[in-house]
Design an enzyme around this catalytic site. Structure first.
Site, PDB file in Angstrom:
ATOM      1  N   ASP A 147      20.883-103.455  23.106  1.00  0.00           N
ATOM      2  CA  ASP A 147      19.673-104.042  23.714  1.00  0.00           C
ATOM      3  C   ASP A 147      19.962-105.392  24.366  1.00  0.00           C
ATOM      4  O   ASP A 147      19.265-105.811  25.280  1.00  0.00           O
ATOM      5  CB  ASP A 147      18.608-104.289  22.628  1.00  0.00           C
ATOM      6  CG  ASP A 147      17.754-103.068  22.370  1.00  0.00           C
ATOM      7  OD1 ASP A 147      18.280-101.955  22.533  1.00  0.00           O
ATOM      8  OD2 ASP A 147      16.576-103.228  22.009  1.00  0.00           O
ATOM      9  N   GLY A 209       4.825-103.469  25.200  1.00  0.00           N
ATOM     10  CA  GLY A 209       4.552-102.476  24.169  1.00  0.00           C
ATOM     11  C   GLY A 209       4.154-103.207  22.909  1.00  0.00           C
ATOM     12  O   GLY A 209       3.583-104.288  22.964  1.00  0.00           O
ATOM     13  N   ASN A 210       4.482-102.644  21.741  1.00  0.00           N
ATOM     14  CA  ASN A 210       4.197-103.367  20.505  1.00  0.00           C
ATOM     15  C   ASN A 210       5.072-104.618  20.439  1.00  0.00           C
ATOM     16  O   ASN A 210       4.667-105.668  19.980  1.00  0.00           O
ATOM     17  CB  ASN A 210       4.412-102.457  19.299  1.00  0.00           C
ATOM     18  CG  ASN A 210       3.620-102.954  18.106  1.00  0.00           C
ATOM     19  OD1 ASN A 210       2.606-103.632  18.250  1.00  0.00           O
ATOM     20  ND2 ASN A 210       4.093-102.659  16.918  1.00  0.00           N
TER      21      ASN A 210
END
EC number: 2.7.2.1
Length: 399
Positions: A147, A209-210
């Site tokens: 990531d 998003g979350n």
């Protein structure tokens, strides 16, 4: 090439089996509640679904279950493990070790282990997924896709914190950024849609998003992003505070007699739009409550969008102009109200937003929500991190 893509969480394992030639997921699923009561696997193929409940004590058992499903007589997709060419793993934190995806060996595993303290919830699970595959599918290459890797192109003046320099040297405390695989994927998709080379474009990608982050992408490279040393920095999120004055933390710890664990819990799990609204971390619930007159729910939505908008302005300055603003992930792709609040009144930047298009956007494809004469494109681009991991795996193994 057929790639098994894995995203191992602390108590879940998501998977997709992707044919990289057609870029289609042949089947997908999730093993949930690993190590907890009520564990199950949900497996999908051609619109059919099978759910099987059984005890899953660890990630090794979870991988075995996934392989059972892949070779299942009715719901499976392969006859034997030989048909799996490689396994691509999402790994959350690669620290300063990795600026690209990498084929896993002992050295790589050691580096992932050394980054555990930076991502204590994610990296141990990512590593368990890798080691379970080495055990259950021996002889097949495992590829780690980080990531953080995409953001390793940030200039030093963007990633350093203004703490004593020794702190960086001793502990490698700096901005790393996250959601890199998603930011990279949607940037490539946007360039394809705009029919322009990525290396000519200035893009601002909003992964909402979350967990949420914004990224400034100049000529295909990440030059800044809103998350920091951890995924806690930047935007207000579902349950995460985002960036706050660090003195607030010291003040609260003293006033409330909180220890580090309690403070960590407050910032990561009880803050964000959940903390502000007192209602939910889910924007659907917030909008329902706001429509019913709940002022705190409305405040949470307003704060979230205000921060996104601030980052858009900030990154337009960093990039020296913008060709496109991109919305992706759960909220970015599906919430027209949030998108509208983030891009209204940006005419000074050359953004001419089209309300009609935004509220009637087609799902599941790249969709433009700006007026034809807008200098800056505003795009909804569905993300596909699993496909990006499969592509990276293929690229590495074909080198």
């Amino acid at each position: 090439m057929k790639v098994l893509v894995l995203n191992s969480g602390s108590s879940s394992l998501k998977y997709q089996f992707i044919d990289t030639e057609t870029e289609v997921a042949l089947c997908k699923g999730v093993v949930d509640r690993i190590g907890l009561p009520g564990a199950f696997i949900r497996h999908q193929k051609n619109g059919q679904e099978i759910i099987k409940e059984q005890e899953v004590k660890d990630h090794n058992v979870a991988i075995k279950l996934v392989l059972e499903m892949l070779t299942h007589p009715q719901m499976g997709i392969i006859k034997s493990m030989d048909e799996i060419d490689a396994i691509g793993h999402r790994v959350v934190h690669g620290g300063e070790y990795f600026s690209d995806a990498v084929i896993v060996n002992e050295e790589v595993k050691k580096a992932i282990r050394e980054c555990i303290e930076f991502a204590p919830l994610h990296n141990p699970a990512n590593l368990m997924g890798i080691e379970a595959c080495e055990k259950e599918i021996p002889g097949k290459p495992n590829v780690a896709v980080f990531d953080t890797a995409f953001h390793q192109t940030m200039p030093k003046y963007a990633y350093m914190y203004s703490l004593p320099y020794e702190v960086y040297e001793k502990y490698k405390i700096r901005k790393y950024g996250f959601h890199g695989t998603s930011h990279k994927y949607v940037a490539i998709k946007a360039a394809e849609y705009l029919k322009r080379p990525l290396k000519e474009l200035k893009l601002i990608t909003c992964h909402l998003g979350n967990g949420s982050s914004v990224c400034a992408i100049k000529y295909g490279k990440s030059v800044d992003t809103s998350m920091g040393f951890t995924p806690l920095a930047g935007l207000a999120m579902g349950t995460r505070s985002g960036t706050i004055d660090p003195a607030v933390i010291l003040y609260l710890m003293e006033k409330e007699n909180m220890d580090v664990k309690q403070m960590n819990d407050l910032l990561n799990k009880k803050s964000g739009v959940l903390g502000i609204s007192g209602v939910s971390s889910d924007f659907r619930d917030l909008e329902k409550a706001a429509n019913e007159g709940n002022e705190r729910a409305q405040l949470a939505i307003d704060m979230f969008c205000y921060r996104v908008k601030k980052y858009i302005g900030e990154y337009a300055a960093v990039l020296g102009g913008v060709d496109a603003i991109i919305f992706t992930a759960g909220i970015g792709e599906n919430n027209p109200i949030v998108r509208e609040k983030c891009v209204t009144d940006l005419e000074y930047m050359g953004v001419l937003y089209d309300k009609q298009k935004n509220f009637n956007a087609e799902k599941g494809k790249v969709f433009e929500i700006n007026k034809p004469e807008s200098k800056v494109k505003v795009l909804i681009v569905p993300t596909n991190e699993e496909l990006m991991i499969a592509r990276e795996t293929k690229r590495l193994l074909e080198k």
